[in-house]
Design a protein around this motif. Sequence first.
Motif, PDB file in Angstrom:
ATOM      1  N   ALA A  82       1.537  22.047 -18.904  1.00 56.86           N
ATOM      2  CA  ALA A  82       2.082  20.751 -19.315  1.00 56.86           C
ATOM      3  C   ALA A  82       1.294  19.634 -18.655  1.00 56.86           C
ATOM      4  O   ALA A  82       0.647  19.827 -17.625  1.00 56.86           O
ATOM      5  N   ILE A  83       1.371  18.447 -19.272  1.00 58.57           N
ATOM      6  CA  ILE A  83       0.610  17.306 -18.762  1.00 58.57           C
ATOM      7  C   ILE A  83       1.376  16.019 -19.021  1.00 58.57           C
ATOM      8  O   ILE A  83       2.045  15.873 -20.048  1.00 58.57           O
ATOM      9  N   VAL A  84       1.277  15.098 -18.065  1.00 57.75           N
ATOM     10  CA  VAL A  84       1.764  13.730 -18.247  1.00 57.75           C
ATOM     11  C   VAL A  84       0.631  12.778 -17.885  1.00 57.75           C
ATOM     12  O   VAL A  84       0.057  12.871 -16.793  1.00 57.75           O
ATOM     13  N   ILE A  85       0.293  11.896 -18.807  1.00 59.98           N
ATOM     14  CA  ILE A  85      -0.613  10.791 -18.537  1.00 59.98           C
ATOM     15  C   ILE A  85       0.240   9.544 -18.383  1.00 59.98           C
ATOM     16  O   ILE A  85       1.082   9.245 -19.239  1.00 59.98           O
ATOM     17  N   ALA A  86       0.062   8.807 -17.282  1.00 58.69           N
ATOM     18  CA  ALA A  86       0.831   7.587 -17.051  1.00 58.69           C
ATOM     19  C   ALA A  86      -0.120   6.430 -16.789  1.00 58.69           C
ATOM     20  O   ALA A  86      -1.042   6.550 -15.981  1.00 58.69           O
ATOM     21  N   ALA A  87       0.106   5.326 -17.465  1.00 55.66           N
ATOM     22  CA  ALA A  87      -0.690   4.116 -17.263  1.00 55.66           C
ATOM     23  C   ALA A  87       0.215   3.015 -16.734  1.00 55.66           C
ATOM     24  O   ALA A  87       1.320   2.815 -17.249  1.00 55.66           O
ATOM     25  N   THR A  88      -0.256   2.309 -15.704  1.00 55.58           N
ATOM     26  CA  THR A  88       0.557   1.227 -15.150  1.00 55.58           C
ATOM     27  C   THR A  88       0.626   0.033 -16.099  1.00 55.58           C
ATOM     28  O   THR A  88       1.512  -0.818 -15.969  1.00 55.58           O
ATOM     29  N   GLN A  89      -0.329  -0.034 -17.031  1.00 63.28           N
ATOM     30  CA  GLN A  89      -0.413  -1.124 -18.013  1.00 63.28           C
ATOM     31  C   GLN A  89      -0.562  -2.494 -17.342  1.00 63.28           C
ATOM     32  O   GLN A  89       0.001  -3.490 -17.782  1.00 63.28           O
ATOM     33  N   ARG A  90      -1.395  -2.510 -16.310  1.00 62.54           N
ATOM     34  CA  ARG A  90      -1.744  -3.763 -15.664  1.00 62.54           C
ATOM     35  C   ARG A  90      -3.231  -3.695 -15.319  1.00 62.54           C
ATOM     36  O   ARG A  90      -3.791  -2.626 -15.125  1.00 62.54           O
ATOM     37  N   GLY A  91      -3.872  -4.846 -15.255  1.00 63.48           N
ATOM     38  CA  GLY A  91      -5.304  -4.865 -14.953  1.00 63.48           C
ATOM     39  C   GLY A  91      -6.137  -4.781 -16.220  1.00 63.48           C
ATOM     40  O   GLY A  91      -5.744  -5.265 -17.290  1.00 63.48           O
ATOM     41  N   THR A 149      12.984   9.041 -16.977  1.00 64.93           N
ATOM     42  CA  THR A 149      12.348  10.179 -16.313  1.00 64.93           C
ATOM     43  C   THR A 149      11.568  11.032 -17.307  1.00 64.93           C
ATOM     44  O   THR A 149      12.068  11.357 -18.385  1.00 64.93           O
ATOM     45  N   ALA A 150      10.352  11.382 -16.936  1.00 67.45           N
ATOM     46  CA  ALA A 150       9.567  12.390 -17.649  1.00 67.45           C
ATOM     47  C   ALA A 150       9.548  13.636 -16.777  1.00 67.45           C
ATOM     48  O   ALA A 150       9.189  13.554 -15.595  1.00 67.45           O
ATOM     49  N   GLY A 151       9.957  14.781 -17.320  1.00 66.83           N
ATOM     50  CA  GLY A 151      10.102  15.969 -16.491  1.00 66.83           C
ATOM     51  C   GLY A 151       9.386  17.182 -17.042  1.00 66.83           C
ATOM     52  O   GLY A 151       9.240  17.342 -18.254  1.00 66.83           O
ATOM     53  N   MET A 152       8.935  18.042 -16.134  1.00 66.13           N
ATOM     54  CA  MET A 152       8.323  19.323 -16.500  1.00 66.13           C
ATOM     55  C   MET A 152       8.795  20.381 -15.515  1.00 66.13           C
ATOM     56  O   MET A 152       9.345  20.065 -14.453  1.00 66.13           O
ATOM     57  N   MET A 177       6.179   2.754 -16.202  1.00 66.73           N
ATOM     58  CA  MET A 177       4.823   3.149 -16.571  1.00 66.73           C
ATOM     59  C   MET A 177       4.841   3.653 -18.012  1.00 66.73           C
ATOM     60  O   MET A 177       5.823   4.247 -18.462  1.00 66.73           O
ATOM     61  N   TYR A 178       3.758   3.421 -18.726  1.00 69.49           N
ATOM     62  CA  TYR A 178       3.636   3.930 -20.102  1.00 69.49           C
ATOM     63  C   TYR A 178       3.134   5.365 -20.012  1.00 69.49           C
ATOM     64  O   TYR A 178       2.079   5.620 -19.419  1.00 69.49           O
ATOM     65  N   THR A 179       3.890   6.308 -20.557  1.00 70.88           N
ATOM     66  CA  THR A 179       3.566   7.720 -20.375  1.00 70.88           C
ATOM     67  C   THR A 179       3.393   8.452 -21.700  1.00 70.88           C
ATOM     68  O   THR A 179       3.998   8.102 -22.710  1.00 70.88           O
ATOM     69  N   LEU A 180       2.563   9.467 -21.651  1.00 70.13           N
ATOM     70  CA  LEU A 180       2.415  10.449 -22.725  1.00 70.13           C
ATOM     71  C   LEU A 180       2.681  11.801 -22.100  1.00 70.13           C
ATOM     72  O   LEU A 180       1.955  12.229 -21.192  1.00 70.13           O
ATOM     73  N   ASN A 181       3.727  12.472 -22.561  1.00 64.28           N
ATOM     74  CA  ASN A 181       4.212  13.689 -21.907  1.00 64.28           C
ATOM     75  C   ASN A 181       4.295  14.821 -22.920  1.00 64.28           C
ATOM     76  O   ASN A 181       4.871  14.665 -24.000  1.00 64.28           O
ATOM     77  N   SER A 182       3.751  15.984 -22.550  1.00 66.78           N
ATOM     78  CA  SER A 182       3.801  17.157 -23.435  1.00 66.78           C
ATOM     79  C   SER A 182       5.010  18.037 -23.168  1.00 66.78           C
ATOM     80  O   SER A 182       5.209  19.030 -23.871  1.00 66.78           O
ATOM     81  N   SER A 183       5.799  17.720 -22.155  1.00 67.41           N
ATOM     82  CA  SER A 183       6.821  18.648 -21.687  1.00 67.41           C
ATOM     83  C   SER A 183       8.191  18.367 -22.296  1.00 67.41           C
ATOM     84  O   SER A 183       8.351  17.537 -23.189  1.00 67.41           O
ATOM     85  N   ILE A 184       9.226  19.070 -21.739  1.00 62.46           N
ATOM     86  CA  ILE A 184      10.514  19.147 -22.420  1.00 62.46           C
ATOM     87  C   ILE A 184      11.368  17.902 -22.264  1.00 62.46           C
ATOM     88  O   ILE A 184      12.239  17.648 -23.095  1.00 62.46           O
ATOM     89  N   TRP A 185      11.167  17.128 -21.222  1.00 57.97           N
ATOM     90  CA  TRP A 185      12.049  15.983 -20.988  1.00 57.97           C
ATOM     91  C   TRP A 185      11.235  14.692 -20.983  1.00 57.97           C
ATOM     92  O   TRP A 185      10.297  14.560 -20.221  1.00 57.97           O
ATOM     93  N   GLY A 186      11.625  13.756 -21.841  1.00 62.93           N
ATOM     94  CA  GLY A 186      10.861  12.512 -21.941  1.00 62.93           C
ATOM     95  C   GLY A 186       9.527  12.742 -22.611  1.00 62.93           C
ATOM     96  O   GLY A 186       8.525  12.125 -22.232  1.00 62.93           O
ATOM     97  N   GLY A 187       9.498  13.639 -23.605  1.00 65.28           N
ATOM     98  CA  GLY A 187       8.250  13.989 -24.267  1.00 65.28           C
ATOM     99  C   GLY A 187       7.728  12.880 -25.167  1.00 65.28           C
ATOM    100  O   GLY A 187       8.450  11.964 -25.562  1.00 65.28           O
ATOM    101  N   GLY A 188       6.431  12.958 -25.498  1.00 60.86           N
ATOM    102  CA  GLY A 188       5.804  11.947 -26.328  1.00 60.86           C
ATOM    103  C   GLY A 188       5.519  10.681 -25.535  1.00 60.86           C
ATOM    104  O   GLY A 188       5.370  10.707 -24.319  1.00 60.86           O
ATOM    105  N   TYR A 189       5.446   9.555 -26.250  1.00 59.01           N
ATOM    106  CA  TYR A 189       5.194   8.265 -25.607  1.00 59.01           C
ATOM    107  C   TYR A 189       6.507   7.633 -25.160  1.00 59.01           C
ATOM    108  O   TYR A 189       7.544   7.781 -25.819  1.00 59.01           O
ATOM    109  N   GLY A 190       6.475   6.915 -24.052  1.00 63.21           N
ATOM    110  CA  GLY A 190       7.662   6.216 -23.579  1.00 63.21           C
ATOM    111  C   GLY A 190       7.366   5.476 -22.298  1.00 63.21           C
ATOM    112  O   GLY A 190       6.259   5.567 -21.746  1.00 63.21           O
ATOM    113  N   TYR A 191       8.347   4.741 -21.818  1.00 60.50           N
ATOM    114  CA  TYR A 191       8.225   4.020 -20.551  1.00 60.50           C
ATOM    115  C   TYR A 191       9.123   4.692 -19.521  1.00 60.50           C
ATOM    116  O   TYR A 191      10.322   4.851 -19.741  1.00 60.50           O
ATOM    117  N   ARG A 192       8.537   5.132 -18.409  1.00 62.44           N
ATOM    118  CA  ARG A 192       9.254   5.888 -17.376  1.00 62.44           C
ATOM    119  C   ARG A 192       8.940   5.324 -15.989  1.00 62.44           C
ATOM    120  O   ARG A 192       7.819   4.890 -15.721  1.00 62.44           O
TER     121      ARG A 192
END
Length: 253
Positions: free
Chosen positions: A201-210, A93-96, A43-58
Amino acid sequence: MNRHTTVKRLSGNEDIPLPEQMFWGIEEKGSERWLTVGADFPMYTLNSSIWGGGYGYRTRIMNRQVPKSYRADDPAAEMAEFLQGIQADPGLTAGMLTSANISDLGCATMQMPGKNESPLQVTAWVTAGLSNKARAGLELPEEALYPGTINMIIVVDAVLSEAAMVNAVITATEAKAAVLQDMDIRLRESGLNATGTSTDAIVIAATQRGESYMYAGTATRLGHMIGRTVYDAAFYSTSRYLAYMAKHFPEKL
């Protein structure tokens, strides 16, 4: 299509329909407990927390419960050790962290027709702990920066632009602040309404499909769904927290 949110009181997949190839639940190992929201694809994620922060695929988003006494000189290194111990792939992994009771989480999902009448689904998971209430714009001491937290995970089964993901953070944060306002959560020192805690903290995740979405503000259908699911999930979890505190620690409310 269901046009109303469904709030899940405890964890598990059975009462919350998720998009295809997705799962969630509370996991345990020894004294450790954590919420996992996962997918069989990145999933394409935007994470504000300590692990896997910023944009990435998780493929895994984790909200890990820790004691209020949690302290680590290097939180990222401590989290890496924890992930290794549970055999989770750190790079995916994106973690909080939270000191809120994971079992009191709120989960809400909403399904509506999208722009072209194809299905659009938004699901939100929220854990609320208010021991370090805060109000944006007021100065707080550094020692207030410990894991109390309102943590939010929002999954959108659609293609989101980076701008839309930032927009989603704004919408979700406004929904969280609306819950605190409606529940009259105030700072003890000043009596002003709280807008969150000092460690949210917040994580937004998009499946990037549809379907593709460029915007997620409150005037959009997607923004409406984000606001509604976050509000319902946060309201439930905050209610659970307040009920527990009223019963066991009324002097701290």
